[in-house]
Motif scaffolding. Sequence first.
Motif, short mmCIF file in Angstrom:
data_model
loop_
_atom_site.label_atom_id
_atom_site.label_comp_id
_atom_site.label_asym_id
_atom_site.label_seq_id
_atom_site.Cartn_x
_atom_site.Cartn_y
_atom_site.Cartn_z
N ASN A 48 1.36 -0.06 12.89
CA ASN A 48 2.49 0.85 12.72
C ASN A 48 2.26 2.20 13.38
N ARG B 63 2.77 8.74 13.25
CA ARG B 63 1.36 8.68 13.63
C ARG B 63 0.44 8.64 12.41
N LEU C 87 1.88 12.84 -1.02
CA LEU C 87 2.36 11.57 -0.49
C LEU C 87 3.58 11.13 -1.29
N ASN C 88 4.59 10.70 -0.59
CA ASN C 88 5.83 10.23 -1.23
C ASN C 88 6.08 8.78 -0.84
N GLU C 89 7.02 8.19 -1.53
CA GLU C 89 7.45 6.81 -1.23
C GLU C 89 6.27 5.85 -1.37
N ARG C 90 6.49 4.59 -1.00
CA ARG C 90 5.41 3.63 -1.17
C ARG C 90 5.39 2.61 -0.05
N GLY C 91 4.35 1.80 -0.07
CA GLY C 91 4.19 0.79 0.96
C GLY C 91 4.09 1.42 2.33
N ALA C 92 4.58 0.70 3.33
CA ALA C 92 4.49 1.21 4.69
C ALA C 92 5.37 2.44 4.88
N ALA D 44 -9.17 5.15 0.68
CA ALA D 44 -7.83 4.69 1.00
C ALA D 44 -7.76 3.92 2.32
N ASP E 56 4.30 14.49 12.15
CA ASP E 56 4.83 13.29 12.80
C ASP E 56 4.42 12.11 11.92
N ARG F 182 7.32 0.49 12.13
CA ARG F 182 8.20 1.35 11.34
C ARG F 182 8.33 2.69 12.06
N ILE G 30 -1.76 7.93 9.32
CA ILE G 30 -2.40 6.72 8.80
C ILE G 30 -2.66 6.85 7.30
N LEU G 31 -2.07 7.86 6.69
CA LEU G 31 -2.05 8.01 5.23
C LEU G 31 -3.45 8.05 4.62
N GLN H 114 5.32 4.89 2.85
CA GLN H 114 4.65 6.04 2.27
C GLN H 114 4.51 7.11 3.34
#
Lengths: 434, 796, 208
Positions: free
Chosen positions: B121, B174, B196-201, B66, B171, B156, B176-177, B203
Amino acid sequence: MNTLTPVLSAFWDQKDSFTMEGYKRNGGYLALAKALAMDPDKIIEEVKESGLRGRGGAGFPTGMKWGFIPQGDQKDHYLVVNADESEPGTCKDTPLLMANPHVLIEGVIIASYAIRANHAFIYIRGEVTHVVRRVQQAIEDAYSAGLLGKNILGKGFDLELVLHVGAGAYICGEETALLDSLEGFRGQPRLRPPFPAIAGLYARPTVVNNVESIASVPSIIANGAQWFASMGTEKSKGFTLYSLSGHITNPGQFEAPLGITLRELIDMAGGVRAGHKLKFWTPGGSSTPMFTDAHLDVPLDYEGVAAAGSMLGTKALQIFDETTCVVRAVLRWTEFYKHESCGKCTPCREGTWWLVQALKNLENGQGAPEDLEKLLDICDNIMGRSFCALADGAASPIISSLQYFRDEYLEHLKNGGCPFDPAASTIFATAGLR
Amino acid sequence: MSIQEIKNQEITSSQGADSAIEMITIIVDGFEVSVPKGTLVIRAAEKLGIQIPRFCDHPLLDPVGACRQCLVDIEINGRKFPKPQASCTIPVEPGMVVNTQLTSPVAEKAQKGVMELLLINHPLDCPVCDKGGECPLQNQAMSNGGGESRYEGVKRTFEKPINISSQVLLDRERCILCARCTRFSEQIAGDPFITLNERGALQQVGIYEKEPFQSYFSGNTVQICPVGALTGASYRFRARPFDLVSTPSACEHCASGCDMRVDVRRGKTLRRLAGDDSTVNEEWSCDKGRWAFKYEHRDRLTSPLIRNESGELVEASWPEALAHAAHGLSINRAAVLVGGRSTIEDAYGYSKFARIALNTNDIDFRSRTSSDEERNFLAALLLGKSVTYLDIDKADQVILLGFEPEEESPIIFLRIFKQVRKRGLKVSALAPFTSRGNEKLKATVIKNVGNEVEDISKFALTNRSVILVGERLAEVSGALTAALKLAEQSGAKLAWIPRRAGERGALEAGAIGNLLPGARQVADPKARQDIERAWGSGPLPTQTGLSTDQILDALHKGEIEALLVGGVDPGDISASAIDGLRKAFVVSLEIRNSAMSEVADVVLPVAAVVEKSGSFLDWQGRARKFEAAVTNSLHRSDVRILSILADEIGRPINLGTVEKAAKELASFGDGSSDQKSALASLSADQAKIKEPGKNQAILTSWRLLLDNGSLQEHEPNLAGTAHPCVAVISDDRANRLGVVDGDLIKISNSNGEIILPLQIGDIDPRAIWIPRNSENSRPLLALKSATHSLVSVVKA
Amino acid sequence: MNNESNSNELEPLNRAERESHEVIDNGPSGFASQLKGFWVTFRTMFKKVNTVQYPEVKEATAPRFHGRHQLNRHPDGLEKCIGCELCAWACPADAIYVEGADNSEGERFSPGERYGKVYQINYLRCVFCGLCIEACPTRALTMTNEYELADDQRQKLIFEKEDLLAPLRAGMLLPPHPMYPDADDQTYYRGEVPGASPLQENIAEPNK
């Protein structure tokens, strides 16, 4: 130019083209009867011979894909049809399903029979509710006609077909993300290998094909591989749907053998918007590098477009005339990719976030000429570094627009903003007025 | 089941366990390296000392690819990949040539580019971030980043920090997914409470709103987070890495035997991290091991105490206290109770002290419910082959008897879970109900309380099977014998897993009435002579010593008048234990004020684990050595104080240092002899329990990992993730009582009652289960019984 | 040990050294040379006096003189120190000790999440190099010109946070108190907080 086409869209003008009766009247489901009498391996052979290549963008030979499914492995096999058509500019599967869902269902049954799958899925884009309803009805009709379910046409072949409605994510058009989504997880691309042909849906051998690829199969079976291969060019055989949109007099679907040029297609579509001339166009949707009027005679097949530096993609030909600001168009696309990035890998997630801000600045005329180099360098750090091809698609229009229209970017900087009148490029703008 | 799981299973099943490992040679940056087939490129490079930067990659988690930080140039047999590839996802292949950032400008630029993107970000709030100074992102941004960012845009932002459990804070800015935490939770702990939820930046890591991150293993996510996105509430903002002195240590909480790292500042433990030992805990630890350590510096005893004429404990000098203790122990008939938490060296000290200074075999380390059968079982067990974590890895089947791995030895749980996930290891358990832990292990649970002996004999095992016996099995008469017979008949491996860290070591040190150090039988004259010769002592007591229960009984009767105890909580043994202790002259070696202070006549303060050196024997029998992390402590180890006390009595044991005790004990070797004699004394009859009446149930219980244990005091954050304290009853019973989940029920017998909220579970309909040592639920004290007795159950 | 025995142990001096040790004293030779001697004294009588009557009189140091440290405050009184320990990290003499802690809703000492709970500088060790000042990310730590750092007990030379904190000036409120209305830590760092607002005061009241 031969006259074998149209095939897929031959009967779209008939009022009941989407019904079972309409389809059968025009010879529908005859190929199915023929296929079920054939040996499954023979069908795969036939499709291989026809030279049919995936119509979803990558152009992978369909027959070869089917051949990858290990046979005799005592596992369930699945066929998944990718109807999650959401690329900006791409609009071929939606009208196809709207006008003739049964050709897909017939193709699904033949393909499933060939790869020995007893379950097939159609993963359809959630936003096109009207199409969902139509396909759902067609599936129900096919069930009641004994074309789906147990013992199809009395030939002992069983097939369950499920229509799955996506939840509106562009990434789910990527085959492994689609499989994740179909399994009920968030749609994010999977690590390959294992490839879907070995461990796809529910970790079982799976074929994922585009709607148009599968819909082309019945005609191949009915008319033979040679018939199909007689169309198109040497390595890109057969017919396909070209979708013309944008600043064109008659936008819509144009079915033609592969290898036709845009110049011919524009003629068929009645020319560019009256009083204007072509500025740039995309050969296969927004994620393929753009072309200009210098490329009007590029043969629109896989090799021809690649040789000219782009990709045939989904043959979504978006036409932009000289009223369009290329920076603005590219920014809109980039915003789309930023919104649709799944977030799994860094270059795509962070890169699209950055690109949008960088392009916005450029559109507003902020920055210096060096920023264009920076923009190219960011694209270079994104292109080919990401997990799947989404980020490549996001970087392509920027790189190609800088290649052909660098001066226009500089014009923005010099002008301190966009030199174009955005209203002039709208369809409601009075033709020829500027 | 995920793809990876299926792939794993298929790979394992297609390869024979003993098939020869195929080696593949590749070239990395011009150097050749040979690695086993299937090794990832990133790890092959590591073998050469070439560090490819990475974030999402973790050797114990499935690859994900990833973060894209580890991009390198690869060619195979002269065919070059058109783009740089993620080295953490690609296994080596013959003819592979890899060019890392050191030799490939493309790879170097790709890595710098990804690093720059990762940082656009990232808030760069390193000064307020706990990870600052030991942060992989910080370090690799320095080593493989581009110095300055060209990003001028808007970062973001998210609300800082959010609690995803009482002990873990997130947090999202901070983050980096890299998905290490979510993959750990799913793949290692089996607690997929974060995802992990949501998407793109946008996420982000998140929890389901109704289910916080209630995992016993959540602390590992804090440790493997490559940035400061996940931080532990108890260490938050406390220190910087340069403040801390790190010492390798061993965990004192259970018998799993985790390797730990203790970080100390100015004599105070600030945090503990899981150590890396692939043969034991791999890189993981449970939250108790990680976060339960404040007992070290709260309510500590600092000076000896003596009970004065008016019955109060008052501070005294060491000479005064030692003289008083020595006098009391030498004029009375005395016995020794060793808590289960002593190091093997300390246990050896107690063992030798009892035999020489007190001239008695009346010593027992089992300060808990126990039986004579168990004592014989343990004597027999020591003679068997030792079982290890690797046996679990190779087992065809694992049987859990009287043992809840997730609650009672969590690292064993992780090990079994790993095999369940990897290759579908078959697990069966004898338990009153299907706990969450057993659910995760997909265990076949035999729920038949009261018929354990019969059920044990029904298992069909092979010599690759592993039987794990918990200390609670001793509470069912005949069951231990049945387990031993099952192992003998089938050739299966049998391991005994005590709950406490010190019990296995105490057993080997002879801190029990029937054994001398080195597993020598007290009853064997030759064994006694061995020991007499080694100790240079006079004749040792010949009679087999009393057990814990017998010692307490003798205290009640006045047959024993003095007692030496080390870290014992009388409430763990029985409700009446404290009364017996009241009658006797008690010398207690303790680290903190405890229940024993109420009855002790002399209290001698001793060192906590962090202040002393020593070793614990884990359940495998493997010594887990540790050195003092706090080196300037004034506290001394039990064995040293016992040695001084013995001198005071006038019968020296000469164990002035921990090292001396360790050396002396090691010199005995394994003195085990005839196994049959021990086995013969076992009988496999189970006492029948009366069938419960209409409003009655058979009581069952065990301790939860996080409960009222005294070593977990002063840890509110940790306590926040304890499993709920509920009584588990069957659906049937709930219907009969007319109650639903969460209603209060009363569990009572003639001795007392316990009121708890209920939870309907997959339990033997005749039984009820309650926690053994949790808030409002201490059956041993309230009901004077912990298990296998009839109680009445009614709606409260 | 007497001198004689001591000198016996010494090596004999060589010639050049002997000569340099010899005192050549010919005494005053005439008025001129005496005048020459006193001329320096005489001349100095008319020069500006350099002696400072310290401690009665104190002179200002150079403006950048490295004196005692100070922990600064934001204009509304909140502390600038976030307890990051970078000063302690930078310190070559290991003279600084910091412990951070959480700002909670009820007890806020600095903007943002973290504040310095314990802050000690050991002036027995400090070499006044100023590296700590350079390390401070929030300009919380600066140096004053104060140089009177002597005491009669070693403990007194370990300065605590109270000793180092800047005094409250006009418009400042003694923490703990909430942040300026609608401000966040960024607002503070950008210097956009003018001074304590009456709203902060009202909330801060119970804490006093």
